[in-house]
Scaffold this motif. Structure first.
Motif, PDB file in Angstrom:
ATOM      1  N   UNK A  43     -15.703  47.501  39.158  1.00 41.98           N
ATOM      2  CA  UNK A  43     -14.459  48.214  39.440  1.00 41.98           C
ATOM      3  C   UNK A  43     -13.993  48.016  40.876  1.00 41.98           C
ATOM      4  N   UNK A  44     -12.729  48.270  41.068  1.00 41.44           N
ATOM      5  CA  UNK A  44     -12.180  48.315  42.424  1.00 41.44           C
ATOM      6  C   UNK A  44     -12.416  49.735  42.925  1.00 41.44           C
ATOM      7  N   UNK A  45     -13.224  49.849  43.949  1.00 42.51           N
ATOM      8  CA  UNK A  45     -13.561  51.168  44.480  1.00 42.51           C
ATOM      9  C   UNK A  45     -12.588  51.536  45.589  1.00 42.51           C
ATOM     10  N   UNK A  46     -12.060  52.744  45.475  1.00 44.55           N
ATOM     11  CA  UNK A  46     -11.124  53.246  46.479  1.00 44.55           C
ATOM     12  C   UNK A  46     -11.750  54.478  47.130  1.00 44.55           C
ATOM     13  N   UNK A  47     -11.877  54.451  48.446  1.00 45.06           N
ATOM     14  CA  UNK A  47     -12.464  55.631  49.103  1.00 45.06           C
ATOM     15  C   UNK A  47     -11.571  56.851  48.950  1.00 45.06           C
ATOM     16  N   UNK A  48     -12.183  57.954  48.629  1.00 38.66           N
ATOM     17  CA  UNK A  48     -11.490  59.236  48.636  1.00 38.66           C
ATOM     18  C   UNK A  48     -12.528  60.305  48.955  1.00 38.66           C
ATOM     19  N   UNK A  49     -12.104  61.540  48.984  1.00 40.61           N
ATOM     20  CA  UNK A  49     -13.018  62.604  49.398  1.00 40.61           C
ATOM     21  C   UNK A  49     -14.160  62.826  48.406  1.00 40.61           C
ATOM     22  N   UNK A  50     -14.036  62.320  47.187  1.00 35.77           N
ATOM     23  CA  UNK A  50     -15.060  62.531  46.165  1.00 35.77           C
ATOM     24  C   UNK A  50     -15.984  61.330  45.981  1.00 35.77           C
ATOM     25  N   UNK A  51     -15.692  60.225  46.632  1.00 35.63           N
ATOM     26  CA  UNK A  51     -16.492  59.013  46.430  1.00 35.63           C
ATOM     27  C   UNK A  51     -17.654  58.958  47.411  1.00 35.63           C
ATOM     28  N   UNK A  52     -18.590  58.067  47.090  1.00 36.70           N
ATOM     29  CA  UNK A  52     -19.649  57.801  48.056  1.00 36.70           C
ATOM     30  C   UNK A  52     -19.011  57.155  49.276  1.00 36.70           C
ATOM     31  N   UNK A  53     -19.610  57.322  50.414  1.00 29.32           N
ATOM     32  CA  UNK A  53     -19.005  56.825  51.655  1.00 29.32           C
ATOM     33  C   UNK A  53     -19.289  55.346  51.892  1.00 29.32           C
ATOM     34  N   UNK A  54     -20.447  54.868  51.493  1.00 32.49           N
ATOM     35  CA  UNK A  54     -20.840  53.468  51.697  1.00 32.49           C
ATOM     36  C   UNK A  54     -20.482  52.650  50.452  1.00 32.49           C
ATOM     37  N   UNK A  55     -19.209  52.377  50.271  1.00 31.43           N
ATOM     38  CA  UNK A  55     -18.747  51.699  49.059  1.00 31.43           C
ATOM     39  C   UNK A  55     -19.272  50.266  48.943  1.00 31.43           C
ATOM     40  N   UNK A  56     -19.461  49.576  50.065  1.00 33.48           N
ATOM     41  CA  UNK A  56     -19.984  48.212  50.018  1.00 33.48           C
ATOM     42  C   UNK A  56     -21.391  48.211  49.426  1.00 33.48           C
ATOM     43  N   UNK A  57     -22.235  49.129  49.884  1.00 36.31           N
ATOM     44  CA  UNK A  57     -23.591  49.224  49.358  1.00 36.31           C
ATOM     45  C   UNK A  57     -23.589  49.670  47.899  1.00 36.31           C
ATOM     46  N   UNK A  58     -22.701  50.594  47.567  1.00 36.35           N
ATOM     47  CA  UNK A  58     -22.620  51.071  46.189  1.00 36.35           C
ATOM     48  C   UNK A  58     -22.168  49.934  45.255  1.00 36.35           C
ATOM     49  N   UNK A  59     -21.209  49.129  45.693  1.00 37.16           N
ATOM     50  CA  UNK A  59     -20.749  47.987  44.888  1.00 37.16           C
ATOM     51  C   UNK A  59     -21.917  47.038  44.609  1.00 37.16           C
ATOM     52  N   UNK A  60     -22.753  46.801  45.614  1.00 35.95           N
ATOM     53  CA  UNK A  60     -23.918  45.934  45.432  1.00 35.95           C
ATOM     54  C   UNK A  60     -24.886  46.522  44.410  1.00 35.95           C
ATOM     55  N   UNK A  61     -25.097  47.836  44.464  1.00 36.84           N
ATOM     56  CA  UNK A  61     -25.991  48.497  43.514  1.00 36.84           C
ATOM     57  C   UNK A  61     -25.446  48.373  42.097  1.00 36.84           C
ATOM     58  N   UNK A  62     -24.147  48.592  41.924  1.00 36.49           N
ATOM     59  CA  UNK A  62     -23.533  48.479  40.598  1.00 36.49           C
ATOM     60  C   UNK A  62     -23.645  47.044  40.087  1.00 36.49           C
ATOM     61  N   UNK A  63     -23.408  46.072  40.963  1.00 38.12           N
ATOM     62  CA  UNK A  63     -23.515  44.667  40.570  1.00 38.12           C
ATOM     63  C   UNK A  63     -24.950  44.330  40.157  1.00 38.12           C
ATOM     64  N   UNK A  64     -25.936  44.780  40.931  1.00 34.85           N
ATOM     65  CA  UNK A  64     -27.338  44.552  40.550  1.00 34.85           C
ATOM     66  C   UNK A  64     -27.626  45.152  39.177  1.00 34.85           C
ATOM     67  N   UNK A  65     -27.130  46.362  38.951  1.00 39.01           N
ATOM     68  CA  UNK A  65     -27.332  47.063  37.679  1.00 39.01           C
ATOM     69  C   UNK A  65     -26.797  46.231  36.512  1.00 39.01           C
ATOM     70  N   UNK A  66     -25.593  45.713  36.655  1.00 39.81           N
ATOM     71  CA  UNK A  66     -24.987  44.933  35.565  1.00 39.81           C
ATOM     72  C   UNK A  66     -25.686  43.587  35.385  1.00 39.81           C
TER      73      UNK A  66
END
Length: 114
Positions: A43-66
């Protein structure tokens, strides 16, 4: 969307689509692996008040998961591990592998056994 990448998973070519529009993903999903089309969609991650703050690291985790899902599928474990609640389709085992893999690889490197 970013330029797509390609990886080989046990000899099968998968396209990785980063910053995919929501319509390409199941509702509420941050990523998906489609074994029928050989695509990994993030997904395209957009920072907002409810998202995790380290989106780059989170994107990597999601990619590893898939990617782990793709390996489980291509290895035959996905289909041959029982019903839909089977371990090779489990989000828990997939997440464990995806989250722990950097630590595993670091330990393998330190032990000089890669």
């Amino acid at each position: 969307m970013k330029k797509n990448k390609w990886i080989y998973v046990l000899g099968t070519k998968y396209e990785i689509i980063i910053n995919a529009p929501d319509k390409m993903l199941p509702p509420g999903a941050d990523g998906a692996m489609d074994h029928s089309t050989k695509k990994i969609i993030i997904a395209k991650f957009k920072p907002d008040e409810y998202s995790v703050k380290e989106l780059k690291n989170y994107r990597k985790k999601v990619l590893r998961h898939e990617i782990v899902h793709a390996f489980l599928y291509e290895s035959g474990l996905w289909n041959n591990s029982g019903d839909i609640c089977a371990w090779a389709q489990s989000e828990e085992i997939t997440d464990w592998i995806a989250i722990q893999s950097p630590k595993l690889f670091r330990a393998f490197k330190e032990a000089d056994c890669l």
